[in-house]
Design an enzyme around this catalytic site. Structure first.
Site, PDB file in Angstrom:
ATOM      1  N   ASP A 108      -5.335 -11.899  -1.242  1.00  0.00           N
ATOM      2  CA  ASP A 108      -4.049 -11.771  -0.537  1.00  0.00           C
ATOM      3  C   ASP A 108      -4.446 -12.440   0.828  1.00  0.00           C
ATOM      4  O   ASP A 108      -5.283 -12.160   1.678  1.00  0.00           O
ATOM      5  CB  ASP A 108      -3.864 -10.197  -0.241  1.00  0.00           C
ATOM      6  CG  ASP A 108      -2.487  -9.727  -0.115  1.00  0.00           C
ATOM      7  OD1 ASP A 108      -1.978  -8.774  -0.837  1.00  0.00           O
ATOM      8  OD2 ASP A 108      -1.708 -10.450   0.654  1.00  0.00           O
ATOM      9  N   ASP A 210       1.184 -13.022   2.347  1.00  0.00           N
ATOM     10  CA  ASP A 210       2.055 -11.893   2.840  1.00  0.00           C
ATOM     11  C   ASP A 210       2.988 -12.485   3.724  1.00  0.00           C
ATOM     12  O   ASP A 210       2.716 -13.358   4.785  1.00  0.00           O
ATOM     13  CB  ASP A 210       0.994 -11.004   3.683  1.00  0.00           C
ATOM     14  CG  ASP A 210       1.505  -9.801   4.083  1.00  0.00           C
ATOM     15  OD1 ASP A 210       1.723  -9.572   5.321  1.00  0.00           O
ATOM     16  OD2 ASP A 210       1.903  -8.925   3.010  1.00  0.00           O
ATOM     17  N   GLU A 271       5.407 -14.028  -0.593  1.00  0.00           N
ATOM     18  CA  GLU A 271       5.919 -12.889  -0.270  1.00  0.00           C
ATOM     19  C   GLU A 271       7.046 -13.362   0.723  1.00  0.00           C
ATOM     20  O   GLU A 271       7.045 -13.887   1.834  1.00  0.00           O
ATOM     21  CB  GLU A 271       5.222 -11.782   0.204  1.00  0.00           C
ATOM     22  CG  GLU A 271       6.154 -10.365   0.150  1.00  0.00           C
ATOM     23  CD  GLU A 271       5.558  -9.307   1.163  1.00  0.00           C
ATOM     24  OE1 GLU A 271       5.986  -8.202   0.939  1.00  0.00           O
ATOM     25  OE2 GLU A 271       4.849  -9.686   1.972  1.00  0.00           O
ATOM     26  N   ASP A 348       4.235  -1.776  -2.305  1.00  0.00           N
ATOM     27  CA  ASP A 348       5.276  -1.459  -1.447  1.00  0.00           C
ATOM     28  C   ASP A 348       6.412  -0.777  -1.978  1.00  0.00           C
ATOM     29  O   ASP A 348       7.513  -0.247  -1.400  1.00  0.00           O
ATOM     30  CB  ASP A 348       5.850  -2.794  -0.695  1.00  0.00           C
ATOM     31  CG  ASP A 348       4.775  -3.176   0.005  1.00  0.00           C
ATOM     32  OD1 ASP A 348       4.746  -4.440   0.503  1.00  0.00           O
ATOM     33  OD2 ASP A 348       3.723  -2.626   0.668  1.00  0.00           O
TER      34      ASP A 348
END
Ligand code: TEU
Ligand code: CA
Length: 583
Positions: A108, A210, A271, A348
């Site tokens: 990530d 992210d 993302e 999430d």
């Protein structure tokens, strides 16, 4: 050492098109030292579970040094492992274990913001002349002393936090302990590329990035930032529309590709809240783009009254026709242009079987249906830990039982500042809260579901005695065995990877049906996927323009039905069928 593929700007190896990715949320996966927090040796101890599932890539949520204000999405050292997760040696052993099983690792990459405890920010906030000051985004107050803009942060409150030492505000789109990085600064970008090379040179195979489409801010020519349109009561206004898909986004990501990605054989997914079809095409175009795929959110906002902007807490039932319209637009728009990611959950989002299925009487059937629905589409499927077991949402009795900064801030603001009824607010958290996805993994029916011998950092979902990996492995009809069969099919049937998608019955309120076709003419391979998004028994009728008289049952969540499966065929509750058609 992830051998280099120096084909600057040449089309990349697209092995990731037929991959299935498994997301691990390390805090909740497997604890091995009894502190109640999952860790890297815990992941290593469970790699056989992933190998038996058949996944090709692991996406590992952040494991870097962090004060854990947002569970690791606030990084204080990009090249170090958080002690609660283990050591770099534990990391190397985990990666070696994955590679030995033919599983690749995607880390990530959280570089829209860092932690406020990162050395860069410690230095930056000390003085305006500090060499790191420009690694972040600073603004003076407005002449009337008010914050630079009326933007609301994702976890409530203003995006601006006052910094006394330099007498100015700094920007944080998320928590105040997550200051945004200044991508306008080439020195900062170079730092990020160095961090990426550090992990790629260790053998890591790619990155999930992210909120990567928030890195280019909408600067005015005079260096100021514009206020957001006033769309609701109060001073603070939604800020994501102001910062998502900024003017230099593609330029920055192309530079990242040229400087780093094109020198390695990687998988990348960005993302991208509020990403549009146009951005999807632009960013994932193999020649002119920069990333393999995006996580776009349109299908994640269909049961939110206000969508990403208005907020997810006010929710409404999903209208299947909306889901068809959204999925079909992305399937058709990126076909032959870019590539889709396929997901229904992550750390999430609430659990899919509770959100889109029936987590009571038909939990197994609806979990299996949702798996066929998603994996039958064109794109790279993502399985979030526990999804392969059909894990469900949880409803803890008290707000004290919750850990997620987003839910806790929302609860405080809603009850204390807006005087909302706590029970109502808890209902929103039960339906949409992120802790639904973060309760520890259910390995067996033993103490703490085999997750920890200590006290779990977040309580377990009390239904672990009925829903767990050990029980599922023993039951050939379990959701787990279904995922194993479904994932294995992607390896042997290219139609599931490359077949053209076409929607059927767009207006049917309960049936989602579509075809996948590989090749043309009589030799074309044609598959039909039929999914019943209800506990009722709607009758499926293959539209006349799809010429097919017989079919093979490739996979389903019920035994093959009696009689004709294609014409006048009543579907069973939450039924899904994967059928190969014959003229
Ligand atoms: O999430 C970004 C993001 O869009 C989420 O905040 C999402 O809108 C929200 O949670 C849905 O309710 C990423 C990470 O996935 C998330 O865990 C982090 O909290 C966030 O960025 C900040 O790093
Ligand atoms: Ca631990």
């Amino acid at each position: 050492m992830n051998q280099t593929v120096n084909q600057t700007l040449n089309p990349r190896h697209d092995w990731w098109k037929q991959s299935v990715v498994y997301q691990i949320y390390p805090r909740s996966f497997q604890d091995t030292n009894g502190d109640g927090i999952g860790d890297l040796p815990g992941i290593t101890s469970r790699l056989d579970h992933l190998q038996q599932l058949g996944v090709d890539v692991v996406w590992l949520s952040p494991i870097y040094a962090s004060p854990q204000d947002d569970n690791g999405y606030d990084i204080s050292d990009y090249r170090n492992v958080a002690p609660e997760f283990g050591t770099m040696a534990d990391f190397d052993a985990m990666l070696a274990g994955m590679h030995a099983r033919g599983i690749k690792l995607m880390m990530d990459l959280v570089v829209n913001h860092s932690s406020d405890e990162h050395e860069w920010f410690r230095q930056a906030r000390s003085s305006r002349d500090n060499p790191y000051h420009d690694h972040y985004i600073w603004r003076d107050p407005k002449p009337d002393g008010s914050p630079p803009t009326n933007w609301e942060a994702a976890f409530n409150g203003s995006v601006w936090e006052w910094n006394e030492p330099t007498g100015e505000y700094y920007l944080h789109m998320f928590s105040r302990k997550q200051p945004d990085l200044n991508w306008e600064n080439p020195a900062l970008r170079a730092e990020v590329y160095d961090v990426m090379r550090f992990w790629l040179d260790k053998g890591v195979d790619g990155f999930r990035m992210d909120v990567i489409n928030m890195i280019s801010k909408p600067w005015n020519a005079d260096g100021s930032l514009p206020d957001a349109p006033v769309v609701r009561e109060g001073f603070l206004q939604p800020s994501f529309p102001m910062t998502c898909n900024g003017p230099r986004l593609l330029e920055f990501l192309r530079e990242m590709r040229e400087q780093v990605l094109d020198h390695y054989d990687t998988i990348t997914v960005g993302e991208a809240p509020l990403a549009t079809i146009t951005q999807g095409r632009e960013l994932t175009n193999p020649e002119t783009g920069a990333l393999n795929m995006l996580f776009q959110f349109e299908h994640m906002d269909l049961d939110s009254v206000g969508g990403t902007v208005g907020g997810k807490w006010a929710f409404k039932p999903l209208d299947l026709r909306d889901l068809k319209a959204t999925m079909t637009r992305w399937q058709e728009a990126l076909a032959g242009q870019g590539w889709n990611s396929l997901y229904l959950s992550n750390h999430d989002q609430p659990r899919p079987v509770s959100r889109f299925g029936d987590d009571g009487r038909y939990r197994v059937e609806s979990a299996k249906m949702l798996a066929i629905f998603l994996h039958g589409m064109q794109g790279t499927p993502y399985v979030y830990q526990g999804e392969e077991l059909g894990m469900t949402n949880v409803a803890f009795p008290s707000i004290e039982d919750y850990q997620d900064i987003e839910s806790l801030n929302m609860y405080r603001v809603a009850t204390e500042e807006r005087g909302q009824d706590p029970a109502e607010v808890m209902a929103s958290i039960y339906a949409k809260g992120r802790d639904n996805a973060r309760t520890p993994m259910h390995w067996n029916a033993g103490a703490n579901a085999g997750f920890t011998s200590g006290t779990p950092w977040l309580k377990l979902n009390p239904n672990f005695a009925q829903i767990n990996a050990a029980q599922a492995a023993e039951d050939p009809d379990s959701v787990l065995h279904h995922y194993r069969r479904l994932i294995a099919m992607r390896r042997v049937h290219p139609v599931l990877v490359h077949g053209r998608y076409a929607l059927l019955l767009p207006d049917h309120a309960q049936i989602y049906a579509y075809t996948r076709t590989l090749g043309t003419g009589d030799s074309a391979e044609r598959w039909l996927i039929v999914c019943n998004f209800s506990g009722d028994g709607p009758v499926f009728d293959l539209p006349a323009d799809v010429a097919a008289s017989t079919c093979d049952w490739m996979l389903g969540n019920y035994p093959p039905c009696e009689g004709d499966a294609l014409h006048g065929s009543p579907l069973r509750p939450w039924e899904a069928r994967m059928l190969r058609l014959h003229a």
